[in-house]
Design an enzyme around this catalytic site. Structure first.
Site, PDB file in Angstrom:
ATOM      1  CE  LYS A 129      34.136  37.059  37.877  1.00 26.19           C
ATOM      2  NZ  LYS A 129      34.904  37.827  36.891  1.00 26.19           N
ATOM      3  CG  ASN A 130      36.440  40.174  39.463  1.00 30.24           C
ATOM      4  OD1 ASN A 130      36.482  39.143  38.782  1.00 30.24           O
ATOM      5  ND2 ASN A 130      35.526  41.097  39.280  1.00 30.24           N
TER       6      ASN A 130
ATOM      7  NE  ARG B 216      33.515  34.049  32.333  1.00 31.58           N
ATOM      8  CZ  ARG B 216      33.920  35.238  31.859  1.00 31.58           C
ATOM      9  NH1 ARG B 216      33.237  35.846  30.915  1.00 31.58           N
ATOM     10  NH2 ARG B 216      35.007  35.814  32.332  1.00 31.58           N
TER      11      ARG B 216
ATOM     12  NE  ARG C 289      35.792  44.817  29.442  1.00 31.73           N
ATOM     13  CZ  ARG C 289      35.485  43.781  30.228  1.00 31.73           C
ATOM     14  NH1 ARG C 289      34.643  42.865  29.793  1.00 31.73           N
ATOM     15  NH2 ARG C 289      36.078  43.622  31.389  1.00 31.73           N
TER      16      ARG C 289
ATOM     17  CG  ASP D 219      31.638  44.018  38.066  1.00 38.38           C
ATOM     18  OD1 ASP D 219      32.696  43.523  38.478  1.00 38.38           O
ATOM     19  OD2 ASP D 219      31.491  44.476  36.920  1.00 38.38           O
TER      20      ASP D 219
ATOM     21  CB  CYS E 190      32.785  41.348  26.638  1.00 37.17           C
ATOM     22  SG  CYS E 190      32.297  42.951  27.251  1.00 37.17           S
TER      23      CYS E 190
HETATM   24  C1  EPZ Z   1      37.639  44.295  35.999  1.00 38.10           C
HETATM   25  O1  EPZ Z   1      37.644  44.228  34.588  1.00 38.10           O
HETATM   26  C2  EPZ Z   1      36.652  43.231  36.445  1.00 38.10           C
HETATM   27  N1  EPZ Z   1      37.107  41.913  36.010  1.00 38.10           N
HETATM   28  C3  EPZ Z   1      35.276  43.519  35.852  1.00 38.10           C
HETATM   29  O2  EPZ Z   1      34.375  42.563  36.403  1.00 38.10           O
HETATM   30  C4  EPZ Z   1      34.836  44.911  36.291  1.00 38.10           C
HETATM   31  O3  EPZ Z   1      33.628  45.222  35.619  1.00 38.10           O
HETATM   32  C5  EPZ Z   1      35.904  45.953  35.918  1.00 38.10           C
HETATM   33  O4  EPZ Z   1      37.179  45.571  36.462  1.00 38.10           O
HETATM   34  C6  EPZ Z   1      35.564  47.336  36.446  1.00 38.10           C
HETATM   35  O5  EPZ Z   1      35.432  47.304  37.838  1.00 38.10           O
HETATM   36  C7  EPZ Z   1      38.061  41.294  36.747  1.00 38.10           C
HETATM   37  O6  EPZ Z   1      38.529  41.805  37.743  1.00 38.10           O
HETATM   38  C8  EPZ Z   1      38.490  39.946  36.261  1.00 38.10           C
HETATM   39  P1  EPZ Z   1      38.920  47.898  33.772  1.00 38.10           P
HETATM   40  P2  EPZ Z   1      38.762  45.051  33.737  1.00 38.10           P
HETATM   41  O7  EPZ Z   1      40.229  47.711  33.099  1.00 38.10           O
HETATM   42  O8  EPZ Z   1      40.033  45.048  34.457  1.00 38.10           O
HETATM   43  C9  EPZ Z   1      38.635  50.792  30.056  1.00 38.10           C
HETATM   44  C10 EPZ Z   1      32.845  40.777  36.387  1.00 38.10           C
HETATM   45  O9  EPZ Z   1      31.658  40.715  36.091  1.00 38.10           O
HETATM   46  N2  EPZ Z   1      39.998  50.329  29.726  1.00 38.10           N
HETATM   47  O10 EPZ Z   1      38.886  48.445  35.166  1.00 38.10           O
HETATM   48  O11 EPZ Z   1      38.724  44.544  32.352  1.00 38.10           O
HETATM   49  C11 EPZ Z   1      37.595  49.695  29.915  1.00 38.10           C
HETATM   50  O12 EPZ Z   1      37.136  49.595  28.581  1.00 38.10           O
HETATM   51  C12 EPZ Z   1      33.787  41.596  35.526  1.00 38.10           C
HETATM   52  O13 EPZ Z   1      33.366  40.221  37.389  1.00 38.10           O
HETATM   53  C13 EPZ Z   1      40.691  50.934  28.684  1.00 38.10           C
HETATM   54  O14 EPZ Z   1      40.171  51.834  28.021  1.00 38.10           O
HETATM   55  O15 EPZ Z   1      38.126  46.508  33.769  1.00 38.10           O
HETATM   56  C14 EPZ Z   1      36.512  50.168  30.841  1.00 38.10           C
HETATM   57  O16 EPZ Z   1      35.738  51.136  30.167  1.00 38.10           O
HETATM   58  C15 EPZ Z   1      33.075  42.219  34.348  1.00 38.10           C
HETATM   59  N3  EPZ Z   1      41.947  50.514  28.386  1.00 38.10           N
HETATM   60  C16 EPZ Z   1      37.296  50.856  31.974  1.00 38.10           C
HETATM   61  O17 EPZ Z   1      38.596  51.127  31.452  1.00 38.10           O
HETATM   62  C17 EPZ Z   1      42.560  49.519  29.098  1.00 38.10           C
HETATM   63  O18 EPZ Z   1      43.739  49.184  28.808  1.00 38.10           O
HETATM   64  C18 EPZ Z   1      37.462  50.011  33.220  1.00 38.10           C
HETATM   65  O19 EPZ Z   1      37.985  48.768  32.822  1.00 38.10           O
HETATM   66  C19 EPZ Z   1      41.845  48.908  30.157  1.00 38.10           C
HETATM   67  C20 EPZ Z   1      40.577  49.341  30.455  1.00 38.10           C
END
Ligand code: EPZ
Length: 417
Positions: A22-23, A396, A121, A304, A116
């Site tokens: 998916k990702n 999803r 997020r 995840d 979420c």
């Molecule tokens: C991706 O989400 C994945 N989703 C998530 O999988 C996964 O949990 C996550 O990466 C971490 O591996 C997809 O790929 C579609 P991040 P993403 O930006 O990109 C903080 C699933 O179940 N952050 O790497 O949203 C954030 O709050 C989903 O498949 C900021 O502070 O995650 C988090 O604490 C759930 N500012 C950390 O970074 C930002 O601008 C990592 O988030 C962006 C993120």
């Protein structure tokens, strides 16, 4: 809203084929936006998120069709630059439209994603990076308005190796003028394959899969074809199912090289994991052993898989600590697991799981994709009947999970409505 009824305990025995990731699929679908032509993705799972992203492309004027895992996208013309709230609120990855729209058309209007189940997020890193590339960013009535004549290459340092920010900025930088460097970039396999697909379409990128990605902007990205890599989290979830039920599951069409941290922890809790090519055979132990785990950024143990491993450790012989380093409070599955009789205490981002001999079936509620899969794992091994509500969350991220589990001996039924 659909629910699952699961009768336990069961011991899974059989084989399962893992679907496309998916990702990895979502960024690749967003990348079609700036190709101006027909793209084809194969090994695409038919998930709710796949359909949501297809709806988003449709709203932008980009029709697509999904047939037996092949997604055909016609991005010949884009007629809108707006990703509406209704879609973005159901799937945060809709934000991936931002980079390619600004890169190719100089404009984008994308709704701010909501929070979420486990907290806010933020997307500050996405926006800071786009500003560094020369985009003018305004927040207006819950929407992000981004404008740029032509993006210009820049040095971007991410304070967090954010997957989403790395995707968005990679998609923006490939058409920017000059060189862009993304420092502290995410190293997930999903980033590597996105870069590979973009390079096959004419992008000039180096360093994907490392913390420093260099992108030399080009004038166009051609339409591309790409086969989506196996879903490492789906594979990990089925491996955890073998472990928790003490069964034996042959997991085919997976990529074990993307799952080293998960394989290590499964072995540490007593499961046998035999890897050969794209197949992993996981045999669960008679009793799970307690292990401590910390989630982290790839290649560390993936957040995840945190909920799924917590479910496994609920039945361990002893106490385990689980520290969640990626999200502030990704523990919405804890109160639901406790309804099965699990013994878990939470202190900040640390969960201590005191293993019990058995779990009892109970009515529970899914709260997000991975929490739902953890509840299924617990239900498979719990004594008696479990009803899991709001399983649209699971749909999803997992395709036909009930038929895959049923084929391995689980007693699971989907109740519609
Ligand atoms: C991706 O989400 C994945 N989703 C998530 O999988 C996964 O949990 C996550 O990466 C971490 O591996 C997809 O790929 C579609 P991040 P993403 O930006 O990109 C903080 C699933 O179940 N952050 O790497 O949203 C954030 O709050 C989903 O498949 C900021 O502070 O995650 C988090 O604490 C759930 N500012 C950390 O970074 C930002 O601008 C990592 O988030 C962006 C993120």
């Amino acid at each position: 809203m659909d629910s699952f009824t699961i009768k336990g305990p069961c011991r899974l025995n059989g084989s399962v084929s893992v679907g496309g990731a998916k990702n990895a699929m979502l960024p690749l679908m967003a990348a079609t936006i700036f190709t101006g032509g027909k793209c084809t993705l194969t090994n695409v799972p038919d998930l709710r998120d796949t359909r949501t992203m297809m709806q988003l492309l449709e709203v932008l004027g980009i029709p697509s069709s999904l047939e037996d895992g092949t997604l055909n996208v016609d991005a010949s013309k884009v007629t809108s630059f707006e990703a509406p709230y209704e879609l973005v609120r159901t799937m945060r990855a809709s934000i991936y439209a931002l980079g390619p729209l600004v890169a190719r058309f100089g404009r984008a209007r994308v709704s701010m994603p909501g929070g979420c189940a486990w907290g806010p997020r933020p997307i500050d890193l996405h926006l800071q990076g786009l500003k560094a590339l020369g985009a003018e960013i305004r927040i207006d009535h819950g929407y992000i308005d981004a404008l740029a004549d032509r993006l210009k290459g820049a040095e971007i340092i991410l304070s967090i190796p954010s997957v989403g920010a790395t995707v968005n900025l990679l998609l923006a930088a490939v058409l920017a003028e000059g060189m862009t460097v993304i420092e502290n970039a995410a190293r997930e396999p999903e980033i590597t394959v996105l870069a590979e697909a973009l390079k096959a379409a004419g992008a000039i990128i180096e360093g994907e899969g490392t913390s420093r990605i260099e992108i030399e902007g080009v004038d166009e990205i051609k339409p591309f074809e790409y086969r989506v890599i196996p879903d490492r989290i789906e594979a990990g979830t089925f491996a955890a199912a073998a472990a928790i039920t003490g069964g034996r599951v042959e997991i085919n069409d997976c990529e074990p090289a993307h799952m080293s941290a998960v394989i290590d922890k499964l072995r540490a809790c007593g499961a046998e994991v035999d890897v050969s090519g794209a197949t992993m055979i996981v045999t669960g132990p008679d009793r799970i052993e307690a292990v401590d785990l910390d989630t982290g950024y790839y290649p560390a143990f993936p957040t995840d898989m945190q909920a799924q491993m917590m479910a496994v450790l609920c039945l361990a012989d002893g106490a385990s600590s689980i520290v969640e380093h990626v999200y502030s409070d990704r523990f919405t599955h804890v109160p639901e697991l406790k309804r099965f009789g699990a013994r878990i205490t939470l202190e900040g981002n640390v969960a201590v799981v005191s293993g019990v001999e058995s779990l009892q079936g109970a009515p529970v509620m899914a709260t997000d994709i991975r929490a739902s899969s953890a509840l299924i794992l617990a239900a498979l091994v719990a004594e008696g009947e479990t009803r899991i509500l709001r399983i649209y969350h699971i749909d999803r991220g997992y395709e036909k999970i009930e038929s895959k589990l049923k084929a391995m001996g689980a007693s699971i039924e989907r109740i519609s409505g």
